[in-house]
Write an enzyme that holds these catalytic residues in place. Sequence first.
Site, PDB file in Angstrom:
ATOM      1  N   TYR A 141       0.733  -1.264  -0.119  1.00  0.00           N
ATOM      2  CA  TYR A 141      -0.102   0.076  -0.111  1.00  0.00           C
ATOM      3  C   TYR A 141       0.778   1.065   0.111  1.00  0.00           C
ATOM      4  O   TYR A 141       0.442   2.176  -0.355  1.00  0.00           O
ATOM      5  CB  TYR A 141      -0.763   0.034   1.196  1.00  0.00           C
ATOM      6  CG  TYR A 141      -2.199  -0.833   1.142  1.00  0.00           C
ATOM      7  CD1 TYR A 141      -2.110  -2.053   1.040  1.00  0.00           C
ATOM      8  CD2 TYR A 141      -3.519  -0.090   1.165  1.00  0.00           C
ATOM      9  CE1 TYR A 141      -3.347  -2.675   0.850  1.00  0.00           C
ATOM     10  CE2 TYR A 141      -4.589  -0.878   1.061  1.00  0.00           C
ATOM     11  CZ  TYR A 141      -4.682  -2.192   0.931  1.00  0.00           C
ATOM     12  OH  TYR A 141      -5.761  -2.879   0.789  1.00  0.00           O
ATOM     13  N   LYS A 191       3.403 -15.451   3.475  1.00  0.00           N
ATOM     14  CA  LYS A 191       3.741 -16.150   2.158  1.00  0.00           C
ATOM     15  C   LYS A 191       5.229 -16.289   2.206  1.00  0.00           C
ATOM     16  O   LYS A 191       6.235 -15.928   1.248  1.00  0.00           O
ATOM     17  CB  LYS A 191       3.249 -15.403   0.987  1.00  0.00           C
ATOM     18  CG  LYS A 191       3.404 -16.047  -0.214  1.00  0.00           C
ATOM     19  CD  LYS A 191       2.271 -17.274  -0.445  1.00  0.00           C
ATOM     20  CE  LYS A 191       2.399 -18.150  -1.682  1.00  0.00           C
ATOM     21  NZ  LYS A 191       1.545 -19.336  -1.584  1.00  0.00           N
ATOM     22  N   ASP A 223      -2.362 -18.558   1.616  1.00  0.00           N
ATOM     23  CA  ASP A 223      -3.190 -19.248   0.657  1.00  0.00           C
ATOM     24  C   ASP A 223      -3.819 -20.482   1.797  1.00  0.00           C
ATOM     25  O   ASP A 223      -5.314 -20.596   1.482  1.00  0.00           O
ATOM     26  CB  ASP A 223      -2.489 -19.810  -0.536  1.00  0.00           C
ATOM     27  CG  ASP A 223      -1.318 -20.580  -0.192  1.00  0.00           C
ATOM     28  OD1 ASP A 223      -0.907 -20.492   0.960  1.00  0.00           O
ATOM     29  OD2 ASP A 223      -0.854 -21.148  -1.295  1.00  0.00           O
ATOM     30  N   ASP A 247      -6.078  -7.087   4.455  1.00  0.00           N
ATOM     31  CA  ASP A 247      -7.303  -6.629   3.575  1.00  0.00           C
ATOM     32  C   ASP A 247      -8.077  -7.483   2.857  1.00  0.00           C
ATOM     33  O   ASP A 247      -9.295  -7.595   3.245  1.00  0.00           O
ATOM     34  CB  ASP A 247      -6.758  -5.505   2.489  1.00  0.00           C
ATOM     35  CG  ASP A 247      -7.768  -4.953   1.658  1.00  0.00           C
ATOM     36  OD1 ASP A 247      -8.702  -4.362   2.273  1.00  0.00           O
ATOM     37  OD2 ASP A 247      -7.786  -5.098   0.414  1.00  0.00           O
ATOM     38  N   ASP A 251     -12.184  -9.470   4.491  1.00  0.00           N
ATOM     39  CA  ASP A 251     -13.377  -9.485   3.754  1.00  0.00           C
ATOM     40  C   ASP A 251     -13.827 -10.860   3.562  1.00  0.00           C
ATOM     41  O   ASP A 251     -14.976 -10.998   3.687  1.00  0.00           O
ATOM     42  CB  ASP A 251     -13.024  -8.850   2.177  1.00  0.00           C
ATOM     43  CG  ASP A 251     -13.501  -7.548   2.014  1.00  0.00           C
ATOM     44  OD1 ASP A 251     -13.256  -6.831   3.110  1.00  0.00           O
ATOM     45  OD2 ASP A 251     -13.847  -7.211   0.928  1.00  0.00           O
TER      46      ASP A 251
HETATM   47  C1  IPM Z   1     -10.162  -1.399   3.829  1.00  0.00           C
HETATM   48  C2  IPM Z   1     -10.550  -0.844   2.398  1.00  0.00           C
HETATM   49  C3  IPM Z   1      -9.347   0.007   2.265  1.00  0.00           C
HETATM   50  C4  IPM Z   1      -8.133  -0.721   2.272  1.00  0.00           C
HETATM   51  C5  IPM Z   1      -9.630   0.949   0.796  1.00  0.00           C
HETATM   52  C6  IPM Z   1     -10.883   1.418   0.927  1.00  0.00           C
HETATM   53  C7  IPM Z   1      -8.462   1.463   0.513  1.00  0.00           C
HETATM   54  O1  IPM Z   1     -10.685  -1.875   1.677  1.00  0.00           O
HETATM   55  O2  IPM Z   1     -10.166  -0.638   4.828  1.00  0.00           O
HETATM   56  O3  IPM Z   1     -10.351  -2.641   4.055  1.00  0.00           O
HETATM   57  O4  IPM Z   1      -7.733  -1.559   1.422  1.00  0.00           O
HETATM   58  O5  IPM Z   1      -7.342  -0.780   3.292  1.00  0.00           O
HETATM   59 MG    MG Z   2     -10.637  -3.874   2.363  1.00  0.00          MG
END
Ligand code: IPM
Ligand code: MG
Length: 358
Positions: A141, A191, A223, A247, A251
């Site tokens: 990032y 990894k 993975d 990240d 999710d």
């Molecule tokens: C999160 C989001 C952010 C990230 C984006 C919006 C930049 O996906 O906070 O998980 O990737 O960190």
């Molecule tokens: Mg995210």
Amino acid sequence: MSPTLRLCVLPGDGIGPEVTEIACSVLERALAGAGLSLSIETGLIGGAALDAAGDPLPAAALAAARQADAVLLGAVGGPRWDQARPRPEAGLLALRAGLGVFANLRPVQVWSGLERSSVLRPERVAGADILFVRELTGGAYFGRPQGETGTAPDRRAVDTTAYGETEIRRVAEVAFQAAEARRRHLTSVDKANVLATSRLWRTVVDEVAAQHPTVTVAHLLVDSCALRLLQAPREFDVVLTENLFGDILTDEAAALVGSLGVLPSASLGTGGPALYEPVHGSAPDLVGRQQANPLGAIGSAALCLRHSVGRPDLAAAVEAAIAATIAAGQCTPDLGGSATTGAVAAAVLTALDRSAAA
Ligand code: IPM
Ligand code: MG
């Protein structure tokens, strides 16, 4: 803390303003019950800031954030700004870097009632309780150089993943301390069979582990972790990982509870104000339709009570109110319910009042 929590609110884009407003009313109610008050200063971030000031994080917003006791963020981004340069998301990254909040805590708890909305069978997921600790200010990032180079037909783009020992050590320290206060198991995800940064990550995590002998440590390749989270989510206690893997995995973990909408987060540094934000995005399709799930933002307010106000009792009361709301089936459509945003907020406030009166 002084009797007033000075909160900087950066509502951002999409449903950000709707959910941060609700989180503030819950925060205010919880603080009032303890004789504390809330003062709010708002600032611009993301696409809203690009539109108003041509900058996704205007200097005034960062200054306000730095001067506050804590920062509450809604969400940034949306299709309207897909072609914008810089992008709205750059404002969020600049805020994280500007506040130095390197440790991103993302608890994923399958509260009773949420197993109904999980992608997994209820008996496999019920009771899962994972704390992700995601490194937030390093890795790809923030790697340099960034961007596109070369010319057609051979355009290229480069992102660099770099991690230093100090960056790894400080976030690992946060994760081990969290594990000591939980079930004393830590899974470090990397990894290391491919990446040099991951091999350094493993070495440093082992060094930090030696200082925390009561915590058992497992190293898992990212993975395998992605698979294992779905096969056996209850195996995990604290999961420590770098920025990009964190990240993605958080999710994925949202599928365990059925929706990103319920997940809160706290981003901590050393000394300065911490940053609180729901894990979900700006959800432009839900704006103004009373369908946004406010629980991720409310849960983030609870984390603020725990980490910035130093009142774990108030945090627990808000979390209990969230749990009661879910258990009563008062859920927005993302969780399979039909309650409106406002109805969920009202249910949380009622549950909070009830617990204060008890
Ligand atoms: C999160 C989001 C952010 C990230 C984006 C919006 C930049 O996906 O906070 O998980 O990737 O960190
Ligand atoms: Mg995210």
